[in-house]
Design an enzyme around this catalytic site. Sequence first.
Site, PDB file in Angstrom:
ATOM      1  N   ALA A 189       0.437  -1.209  -0.362  1.00  0.00           N
ATOM      2  CA  ALA A 189       0.198   0.205   0.258  1.00  0.00           C
ATOM      3  C   ALA A 189       0.652   0.719  -0.251  1.00  0.00           C
ATOM      4  CB  ALA A 189      -1.278   0.430   1.310  1.00  0.00           C
ATOM      5  N   LYS A 226      10.136   8.942  15.950  1.00  0.00           N
ATOM      6  CA  LYS A 226      11.905   8.087  15.639  1.00  0.00           C
ATOM      7  C   LYS A 226      12.316   7.155  17.521  1.00  0.00           C
ATOM      8  CE  LYS A 226      13.238   8.968  11.353  1.00  0.00           C
ATOM      9  NZ  LYS A 226      14.080   9.451  10.765  1.00  0.00           N
ATOM     10  N   GLY A 238      16.087   7.330   2.815  1.00  0.00           N
ATOM     11  CA  GLY A 238      16.419   6.965   0.736  1.00  0.00           C
ATOM     12  C   GLY A 238      15.621   5.762  -0.055  1.00  0.00           C
TER      13      GLY A 238
END
Length: 430
Positions: free
Chosen positions: A10, A207, A304
């Site tokens: 998804a 995070k 990235g």
Amino acid sequence: MTAPLRIGIAGLGTVGGGVLKVLERHAELLAGRTGRRMVVTAVSARTRSRDRGVDLSAARWYEDAVALAADPDVDVVVELIGGSEGVAREVCETALSRGKHVVTANKALLAIHGTGLARLAEENGVALSFEAAVAGGIPVIKGLREGLAANCVTEVHGILNGTCNYILTEMRETGREFGDVLAEAQKLGYAEADPSFDIDGVDAAHKLAILTSVAFGCAVDFDAVHIEGIRHISALDIEYASELGFRIKLLGIARRSDGGVEQRVHPAMVPVSSPIATVDGVFNAVVAEGDFVERVTFVGRGAGAGPTASAVVADLVDIARGRVSHAFGVPSGRLESVRAAPPEERRGAYYLRLMVVDRPGVIAEVAAALRDENVSMESFLQRGRAPGEAVPVVLTTHDTDEASMQRALASLSRLEAILEAPRLIRIERF
């Protein structure tokens, strides 16, 4: 060879496209390592006509990502949509409740709803995997959860946002101001058009909340994270930091003590001799302190297509091998609710920059404001003279508590000779 692992993806943006390429390029390698093939059987994306460099003609296309999550011919759903609410959350909850494994790179979702999603995964006997959600291609989640399982981890800290690290590195190397370097980072694709989540520390805080839970076995508590960004860091601060033997980094810091768990994201000065001070550019670094292993450092690219896709596929490999771990290292019912140590309990040294009117008696006024709050100066810098004009004054303190430092700042701000808000940066001596 056993039945293929049927994958539904998804979100086919940068990371989703990277996942498709890894699965295609290393199809034989992955099959050899897991004993079964990985097959993308369903995908959902906003634009179907876009060329993603991979043949998707055999995959079922869904306009509705939630419908993909309910597809009975999908074993594992890879959620790469993003966002803490809305479709992304519904996709994950639908997949888990229907007995499908979930792999996600969605740090915002996990920081807000991680504990509940982990519980839902356990109730349905499936995996909730998120290696890609923290530090891109660096295997820090597995490192903490499995590699350091024999240790009591007392601290985790690190550089968790490559955009901020790039900006601070360029400011140091070129002498340019924050705004100029941010604009360049946007042109190069290192910063979003709206960079607020990155430069205001929110991305790093998401995070850190996840790392804290994995490291300490406590419930995810994003609301307990103290967050500051890098907008106020100037080229002058970076220059003074170098003169004092420091480098400025945006850090996420989590420490466990008898007083609870502290979670902080803010710019910090670290000694140039510290290993983390040498981590520059778009790289991330995470340092963990364990009682038996002592200090372990993870360094690599934190974002990235390639690094993040690598982490996503690593989770898929675990699932293909039948390895289903507790998402945060322990069963969700055993994730502790611990006291959040207030930011004002932090104890350490500080860097302080003041813009003052150059006239007799100003430094005495500054020293008195600090003295009144039991803040002791360690070093003092003033360059040149400009009688009657604004000059920068920089000082560092001995260790003191945050509450005293904040009271001293308030007192300094009221001084007539102080021409702009004092700039404070915490010093962390790792």
